[in-house]
Scaffold this active site. Structure first.
Site, mmCIF file in Angstrom:
data_model
loop_
_atom_site.group_PDB
_atom_site.id
_atom_site.type_symbol
_atom_site.label_atom_id
_atom_site.label_comp_id
_atom_site.label_asym_id
_atom_site.label_seq_id
_atom_site.Cartn_x
_atom_site.Cartn_y
_atom_site.Cartn_z
ATOM 1 N N ASP A 356 9.360 -3.395 31.713
ATOM 2 C CA ASP A 356 9.823 -2.453 30.686
ATOM 3 C C ASP A 356 10.571 -1.291 31.335
ATOM 4 O OD1 ASP A 356 10.247 -1.396 28.196
ATOM 5 O OD2 ASP A 356 8.174 -0.805 27.821
ATOM 6 N N ARG A 360 13.332 5.871 29.518
ATOM 7 C CA ARG A 360 12.145 6.443 28.872
ATOM 8 C C ARG A 360 10.891 6.232 29.711
ATOM 9 N NH1 ARG A 360 13.538 1.801 26.379
ATOM 10 N NH2 ARG A 360 12.032 0.087 26.578
ATOM 11 N N ASN A 361 10.926 5.277 30.643
ATOM 12 C CA ASN A 361 9.782 4.985 31.492
ATOM 13 C C ASN A 361 9.995 5.466 32.920
ATOM 14 O OD1 ASN A 361 7.994 3.891 29.632
ATOM 15 N ND2 ASN A 361 8.921 1.858 29.758
ATOM 16 N N ASP A 374 4.617 3.532 34.386
ATOM 17 C CA ASP A 374 4.167 2.475 33.469
ATOM 18 C C ASP A 374 4.536 1.075 33.928
ATOM 19 O OD1 ASP A 374 2.942 4.308 31.903
ATOM 20 O OD2 ASP A 374 4.341 4.213 30.242
#
Length: 494
Positions: A356, A360-361, A374
């Site tokens: 992912d 945003r991560n 993450d």
């Protein structure tokens, strides 16, 4: 589950777009492919290195009874290196204990003892520090973008430039192993070179007049909050403020034992496969790299489960791109991509798949360093933002055809996502394929559609992105390849 946006910029925010969500439901006729096996811990270091003398670069206060205190500048003898993150050592008085291996360096073999040397500092950070000091002739020496190379960064107000400017000089070496900035002035060591140019400009815009130091730099994160600590007592956590709501539940900023900044993810019931995650958390804690957000430990004795990680003060990269960058330099944007590529190259070397990867991560620390967070957690998510009984959901805008069509995750699908992340960086956080809905994206990407070249990206930068988006996974570069390519581009800009 509602599509939630974070209310704070301190943690990754949710995908920003459509109510159906960016994670597209794919009804698969085929059975789901099995997960890849868990990563192996970092390799054991050679026994021959044991007994060496090291010097502490940072202060370390023992967190457990097994730890040994470190005092900056003092020497220690390494007794055991069976754990790559925590070495057993003795101090000058013979006291023994475990020390974080990334807090020490080989004694008498390096530049760390000199105030002018700023380890792990990139060009943008150097310019910010020099401009803050605002002294004509202010200088520092930093690591170059190429391994084992160094650069002198110099601030000058000469030539009528009252606001000042920064110049960067690569330290070169002769075939005989001597160092120079100006070809006619060669020296046996870098300290000798710096000493000479403190008194003579010799081809530079001015001599090196004032040492600009970042000796107060923060110590790096340790793998865990002490040797052997992975289960954290929740009574040792202080909750200070809420940072937002993520896919796992509430996330808060807090302190461990009242002194150590941490981020605490409180896992809501039923949102993840807890037993599987707890087993893998022990392995994930051993993953340590300056461009990965460090997992410190978990609280599993009570419910909800807590995941305790490193806290980064500048928050989510996506928000940072939106709100904090008005006129970013080409070097700053490329340095961001370099940070992510190096963190991902480390995960790749450990056979660990992120699944992912997106802006945003990623998080931003106080110095502007980008760290990936993450990693691997999507494997354990049970809520319907990622999985359902009918099939699987994926971060569609960051996914390659083999994931969209067959659910085949690999390091090569992470490579595709990295190309999209680069596109996010060079558009300052725009939504990929912003005018297309999910169904159109699946159809068009599978048929060859690719993201356009951002205005801030030149052709060499865009060619890196497009190499990540090759239809055939085996023809995409590795992260180690990407690190080398980006380092070469940065070196040309030095």
């Amino acid at each position: 589950m509602t599509n939630t946006h974070f209310t704070s910029k301190h943690l990754p925010i949710k995908d920003q777009e459509e109510n159906p969500g960016n994670h597209f439901l794919l009804h698969q006729e085929r059975r789901r492919l099995p997960d890849h096996s868990p990563p192996q811990p970092p390799p054991r270091l050679p026994e021959a290195a044991q007994g060496m003398t090291v010097m502490a670069e940072y202060e370390y206060t023992p967190m457990t009874d097994q730890d040994l205190e470190l005092r900056k500048g003092e020497e220690y003898t390494i007794l055991e290196m069976s754990d790559s993150n925590w070495w057993r050592a003795s101090d000058k008085n013979g006291k023994e204990g475990y020390i974080p291996s990334n807090y020490v360096t080989m004694a008498g073999n390096g530049l760390e003892k000199f105030d002018w040397y700023c380890k792990n500092m990139n060009r943008s950070q150097a310019e910010n520090l020099l401009r803050k000091e605002n002294k004509d002739g202010g200088f520092l020496v930093r690591d170059s973008s190429k391994a084992e190379k160094y650069t002198v960064s110099l601030f000058t107000k000469g030539g009528g430039d009252t606001s000042g400017s920064c110049r960067h000089y690569n330290i070169c070496s002769t075939p005989q192993g001597q160092f120079y900035l100006a070809e006619k002035h060669n020296f046996a060591s870098i300290p000798d070179l710096i000493n000479y140019h403190q008194h003579n400009a010799a081809g530079m815009v001015c001599r090196l007049k004032y040492i600009v130091s970042n000796q107060a730099r923060n110590a790096p994160s340790t793998a865990g909050l002490g040797y052997g600590v992975w289960e954290i007592d929740p009574r040792h956590l202080t909750f200070i403020r809420e940072l937002g709501n993520g896919q796992f539940g509430v996330v808060k900023y807090g302190k461990w034992q009242g002194q150590h900044d941490v981020a605490i993810k409180m896992i809501k019931a039923g949102s993840m496969s807890e037993d599987d995650f707890i087993e893998e958390a022990k392995i994930m804690m051993k993953l340590r790299h300056e461009n990965l957000v460090q997992l410190y430990g978990v609280c599993t004795k009570n419910r909800p489960i807590y995941i305790v990680t490193e806290f980064l003060s500048k928050g989510c990269l996506l928000t940072y791109l939106h709100e904090d960058l008005n006129h970013p330099s080409p070097i700053l944007l490329l340095e961001m991509c370099k940070d992510v590529s190096e963190g991902m190259a480390y995960l790749e070397s450990q056979q660990f798949i992120h699944r992912d990867l997106a802006a945003r991560n990623c998080l931003v620390d106080g110095n502007g360093t980008i760290k990936v967070t993450d990693f691997g957690l999507s494997r354990y998510v049970l809520d319907d933002e990622y999985t359902s009984s009918a099939g699987s959901k994926f971060p569609i805008r960051w996914s390659p055809p083999e994931v969209l069509l067959y659910g085949r995750f690999s390091s090569k699908s992470d490579i595709w996502a990295f190309g999209v992340l680069m596109w996010e960086v060079y558009t300052l956080g725009r939504m990929p394929y912003e005018r297309l809905n999910n169904t159109d994206i699946v159809n068009k990407v599978s048929s060859g559609l690719r993201l356009y070249r951002p205005q801030l990206a030149n052709e060499p930068i865009y060619s890196i992105m497009t190499s990540c988006w090759n239809d055939k996974p085996e023809e995409r570069p590795t992260f180690q390849d990407l690190v080398g390519i980006i380092q070469d581009l940065l070196y040309e800009l030095q």
